[in-house]
Design an enzyme around this catalytic site. Structure first.
Site, PDB file in Angstrom:
ATOM      1  N   LYS A  40      42.206   1.732   8.430  1.00 52.42           N
ATOM      2  CA  LYS A  40      40.786   1.459   8.681  1.00 52.42           C
ATOM      3  C   LYS A  40      40.627   0.268   9.621  1.00 52.42           C
ATOM      4  CE  LYS A  40      38.426  -1.303   6.041  1.00 52.42           C
ATOM      5  NZ  LYS A  40      37.479  -2.370   6.323  1.00 52.42           N
ATOM      6  N   ASN A  41      41.296  -0.831   9.295  1.00 53.52           N
ATOM      7  CA  ASN A  41      41.076  -2.065  10.061  1.00 53.52           C
ATOM      8  C   ASN A  41      41.503  -1.927  11.512  1.00 53.52           C
ATOM      9  OD1 ASN A  41      39.959  -3.270   7.883  1.00 53.52           O
ATOM     10  ND2 ASN A  41      41.635  -4.707   7.485  1.00 53.52           N
TER      11      ASN A  41
ATOM     12  N   CYS B 211      31.551  -7.578   3.797  1.00 49.36           N
ATOM     13  CA  CYS B 211      31.917  -7.857   2.409  1.00 49.36           C
ATOM     14  C   CYS B 211      31.485  -9.261   2.006  1.00 49.36           C
ATOM     15  CB  CYS B 211      33.433  -7.793   2.253  1.00 49.36           C
ATOM     16  SG  CYS B 211      34.065  -6.151   1.968  1.00 49.36           S
TER      17      CYS B 211
ATOM     18  N   ARG C 129      32.632 -16.370   6.350  1.00 43.95           N
ATOM     19  CA  ARG C 129      33.120 -15.547   7.459  1.00 43.95           C
ATOM     20  C   ARG C 129      32.330 -15.722   8.760  1.00 43.95           C
ATOM     21  NH1 ARG C 129      34.968  -9.765   5.170  1.00 43.95           N
ATOM     22  NH2 ARG C 129      36.548  -9.980   6.748  1.00 43.95           N
ATOM     23  N   PRO C 130      32.387 -16.912   9.330  1.00 39.16           N
ATOM     24  CA  PRO C 130      31.684 -17.115  10.599  1.00 39.16           C
ATOM     25  C   PRO C 130      32.394 -16.430  11.777  1.00 39.16           C
ATOM     26  CG  PRO C 130      32.887 -19.099   9.957  1.00 39.16           C
ATOM     27  CD  PRO C 130      33.087 -18.099   8.857  1.00 39.16           C
TER      28      PRO C 130
ATOM     29  N   ASP D 195      32.594 -18.195  14.871  1.00 38.08           N
ATOM     30  CA  ASP D 195      32.672 -19.260  15.877  1.00 38.08           C
ATOM     31  C   ASP D 195      33.880 -19.117  16.805  1.00 38.08           C
ATOM     32  OD1 ASP D 195      33.960 -19.758  13.406  1.00 38.08           O
ATOM     33  OD2 ASP D 195      34.267 -21.861  13.932  1.00 38.08           O
ATOM     34  N   LEU D 196      35.028 -18.691  16.264  1.00 38.68           N
ATOM     35  CA  LEU D 196      36.226 -18.566  17.113  1.00 38.68           C
ATOM     36  C   LEU D 196      36.044 -17.467  18.154  1.00 38.68           C
ATOM     37  CD1 LEU D 196      39.278 -18.915  14.687  1.00 38.68           C
ATOM     38  CD2 LEU D 196      37.916 -20.681  15.762  1.00 38.68           C
TER      39      LEU D 196
ATOM     40  N   ASP E  57      44.250  -8.804   1.576  1.00 36.72           N
ATOM     41  CA  ASP E  57      43.674  -7.504   1.223  1.00 36.72           C
ATOM     42  C   ASP E  57      44.453  -6.797   0.105  1.00 36.72           C
ATOM     43  OD1 ASP E  57      41.687  -7.909   3.038  1.00 36.72           O
ATOM     44  OD2 ASP E  57      42.381  -6.441   4.499  1.00 36.72           O
TER      45      ASP E  57
ATOM     46  N   ARG F 112      34.127   2.923   1.632  1.00 38.59           N
ATOM     47  CA  ARG F 112      34.213   2.254   2.926  1.00 38.59           C
ATOM     48  C   ARG F 112      35.654   2.253   3.442  1.00 38.59           C
ATOM     49  NH1 ARG F 112      32.643  -3.508   2.968  1.00 38.59           N
ATOM     50  NH2 ARG F 112      33.578  -3.137   4.975  1.00 38.59           N
TER      51      ARG F 112
HETATM   52  C1  UD1 Z   1      40.260  -8.974   8.988  1.00 35.34           C
HETATM   53  C2  UD1 Z   1      40.241  -7.716   8.150  1.00 35.34           C
HETATM   54  C3  UD1 Z   1      40.125  -8.076   6.666  1.00 35.34           C
HETATM   55  C4  UD1 Z   1      41.237  -9.045   6.288  1.00 35.34           C
HETATM   56  C5  UD1 Z   1      41.259 -10.239   7.220  1.00 35.34           C
HETATM   57  C6  UD1 Z   1      42.439 -11.167   6.981  1.00 35.34           C
HETATM   58  C7  UD1 Z   1      39.140  -6.083   9.553  1.00 35.34           C
HETATM   59  C8  UD1 Z   1      37.977  -5.190   9.756  1.00 35.34           C
HETATM   60  N1  UD1 Z   1      39.088  -6.897   8.517  1.00 35.34           N
HETATM   61  O1  UD1 Z   1      39.016  -9.630   8.788  1.00 35.34           O
HETATM   62  O2  UD1 Z   1      40.236  -6.870   5.908  1.00 35.34           O
HETATM   63  O3  UD1 Z   1      41.001  -9.504   4.970  1.00 35.34           O
HETATM   64  O4  UD1 Z   1      41.346  -9.789   8.590  1.00 35.34           O
HETATM   65  O5  UD1 Z   1      43.632 -10.468   7.040  1.00 35.34           O
HETATM   66  O6  UD1 Z   1      40.109  -6.020  10.290  1.00 35.34           O
HETATM   67  N2  UD1 Z   1      37.059 -17.400  10.513  1.00 35.34           N
HETATM   68  C9  UD1 Z   1      36.308 -18.434  11.022  1.00 35.34           C
HETATM   69  N3  UD1 Z   1      35.740 -18.280  12.241  1.00 35.34           N
HETATM   70  C10 UD1 Z   1      35.901 -17.156  12.990  1.00 35.34           C
HETATM   71  C11 UD1 Z   1      36.685 -16.113  12.475  1.00 35.34           C
HETATM   72  C12 UD1 Z   1      37.255 -16.247  11.231  1.00 35.34           C
HETATM   73  O7  UD1 Z   1      36.132 -19.458  10.364  1.00 35.34           O
HETATM   74  O8  UD1 Z   1      35.353 -17.068  14.095  1.00 35.34           O
HETATM   75  C13 UD1 Z   1      37.711 -17.545   9.186  1.00 35.34           C
HETATM   76  C14 UD1 Z   1      37.244 -16.517   8.165  1.00 35.34           C
HETATM   77  O9  UD1 Z   1      36.064 -16.912   7.542  1.00 35.34           O
HETATM   78  C15 UD1 Z   1      38.441 -16.470   7.233  1.00 35.34           C
HETATM   79  C16 UD1 Z   1      39.631 -16.684   8.177  1.00 35.34           C
HETATM   80  O10 UD1 Z   1      39.090 -17.270   9.346  1.00 35.34           O
HETATM   81  O11 UD1 Z   1      38.375 -17.527   6.310  1.00 35.34           O
HETATM   82  C17 UD1 Z   1      40.396 -15.447   8.538  1.00 35.34           C
HETATM   83  O12 UD1 Z   1      39.490 -14.452   8.947  1.00 35.34           O
HETATM   84  P1  UD1 Z   1      39.889 -13.304   9.969  1.00 35.34           P
HETATM   85  O13 UD1 Z   1      41.374 -13.259  10.096  1.00 35.34           O
HETATM   86  O14 UD1 Z   1      39.089 -13.490  11.198  1.00 35.34           O
HETATM   87  O15 UD1 Z   1      39.399 -12.017   9.189  1.00 35.34           O
HETATM   88  P2  UD1 Z   1      38.559 -10.793   9.766  1.00 35.34           P
HETATM   89  O16 UD1 Z   1      39.025 -10.466  11.152  1.00 35.34           O
HETATM   90  O17 UD1 Z   1      37.121 -11.006   9.520  1.00 35.34           O
END
Ligand code: UD1
Length: 423
Positions: A22-23, A118, A123-124, A126-127, A308, A400
């Site tokens: 899925k991801n 979810c 989950r911002p 910003d990056l 996950d 989902r």
């Molecule tokens: C993806 C996966 C999710 C998995 C996660 C970590 C998908 C659709 N989802 O989520 O199932 O649990 O990877 O393996 O692929 N963060 C920031 N700023 C940002 C981006 C992220 O602070 O701009 C933080 C997040 O809040 C979190 C951490 O970084 O605490 C890691 O998140 P990230 O690896 O980005 O997860 P997702 O890509 O959202």
């Protein structure tokens, strides 16, 4: 509202075919926005999230050809007819935010609602936004919308992520494919889904090197060509069924699962006393007798233990002969399954980012509530092992992310059914 009813206590025995991830699929689908030529994806999982992404892409002008019951889907974004992804569509699924980068790269502007998804922490994004700014985009956030513009096109940039983010790595990679010049991504995520996306983009004519390592180099190209790609096997689905087989006892062959993508889980399962045998095209998981040993886990970006699979592993540890600790380092607020597992008789105490799991000899069926995608499936696992009947409400979370869940479990001897009772 649908619910799932499980009568537990039956060991799982049989073969489970693993679906496309899925991801990965969600980002591969979005990659179709980058090209005026068609992209065909094989082994596409038929899930609420992938269908939803197809609808979002259609609203942006992508022709989606997804035959009923088929696993091959063709996407053709001959022209982007809208560059606006509205709140109603994006709030339902966080990954929809990833349409921003490809639209920005291809047509120079996009307006995308800030994401929902979810309920597992803030989950911002910003990056993601900093990466686009580094590539020369102007970004403003107004009334919950990100408005991004790079009217003279994106430029290659050197981006160093302060911490590992799967989504930001993928999103930056998608945008950089059409940028002018070279982009380097340092401290990049190394998940198999990143490699899958890079392979697909390269098949489309992109120039990406280093995916799967900490530094990715993307040399921008002006356009992409027609391509066909097979979605990588879903390591989280495979890991979930591996844990289910370990929890209930029995023997399951996970057809198509890739052992190299599940190293940390396999190590933890073996430490718990479960046999895990990779073969040519899959993994066999076997547990016949005896209590499980307690094993601590610590979630980390790949190749560490995946967040996950944390909830599922906690269901397994609920039945271990001793105390184990699960430490969640990726997301805050990702222990919502703990109180629900306790309703089934598990003994779990949450302290900040740690959950202390004191193993019990037996779990007992009870009504429980699904909270997020991976949490829900941990309740299914616990229900399969529990004595008596477990009723899981709010199963739309499961739909989902798990393709044909009941069918796959029933084929291995589980007593699982769905009905449309009230939640
Ligand atoms: C993806 C996966 C999710 C998995 C996660 C970590 C998908 C659709 N989802 O989520 O199932 O649990 O990877 O393996 O692929 N963060 C920031 N700023 C940002 C981006 C992220 O602070 O701009 C933080 C997040 O809040 C979190 C951490 O970084 O605490 C890691 O998140 P990230 O690896 O980005 O997860 P997702 O890509 O959202």
């Amino acid at each position: 509202m649908d619910r799932i009813i499980i009568t537990g206590g039956r060991p799982l025995r049989g073969v489970i075919p693993i679906s496309g991830a899925k991801n990965s699929a969600l980002k591969l689908m979005v990659a179709s926005l980058l090209s005026s030529e068609p992209l065909t994806l094989d082994r596409m999982p038929r899930l609420a999230d992938t269908r939803f992404t197809a609808t979002l892409l259609e609203s942006l002008g992508v022709a989606v050809d997804w035959p009923d019951a088929g696993a091959t889907v063709r996407f053709h974004a001959r022209e982007i007819t809208s560059t606006i992804a509205p709140y109603d569509l994006v709030r339902k699924m966080r990954a929809s935010f990833n349409v921003l980068g490809p639209m920005l790269a291809r047509v120079g502007h996009a307006t995308v609602s800030l994401p929902g998804g979810c309920a597992i922490g803030a989950r911002p994004v910003d990056l993601h936004l900093k990466a686009f700014e580094a590539m020369g985009a102007d970004i403003v956030i107004e009334q919950g919308y990100v408005k991004a513009a790079a009217l003279r096109g994106l430029k290659g940039a050197s981006i160093v992520f302060p911490f590992v983010s799967v989504g930001a790595t993928e999103h930056a990679m998608l945008a950089a494919v059409l940028a002018d010049g070279e982009t380097t991504l340092e401290n990049a995520a190394r998940e198999p889904e990143i490699v899958d996306l890079a392979n697909c983009l390269n098949a489309m004519g992109a120039k990406i090197e280093g995916a799967g390592g900490g530094a990715i180099v993307i040399t921008g190209v002006t356009s992409l060509r027609e391509a066909r790609h097979m979605v990588v096997a879903d390591r989280i689905e495979a890991g979930t069924y591996a844990i289910a087989a370990a929890t209930t006892g029995g023997e399951v062959r996970l057809e198509g699962a890739v052992a190299q993508h599940l190293g940390a889980l396999i190590q933890a399962l073996r430490a718990a006393g479960v046999e895990v045998i990779p073969d040519a095209d899959g993994i066999v998981v076997r547990r016949e007798n005896g209590r499980l040993q307690p094993v601590d886990i610590d979630t980390q970006p790949f190749p560490g233990f995946p967040t996950d699979l944390q909830a599922q592993f906690m269901a397994l540890m609920a039945l271990a002969d001793g105390t184990s600790i699960a430490r969640e380092n990726i997301f805050e607020n990702r222990f919502m399954h703990a109180p629900e597992l306790s309703r089934l008789g598990a003994d779990i105490t949450v302290r900040g980012k740690e959950a202390v799991v004191r193993g019990v000899a037996k779990l007992h069926g009870a009504p429980v509530m699904a909270t997020d995608l991976r949490a829900s499936v941990s309740l299914v696992i616990a229900g399969l092992a529990a004595e008596g009947e477990t009723i899981i409400n709010r199963v739309y979370h499961l739909d989902r992310g798990f393709e044909r869940l009941e069918e796959k479990l029933v084929a291995c001897g589980a007593d699982v059914r769905r009905d449309g009772g009230s939640a």
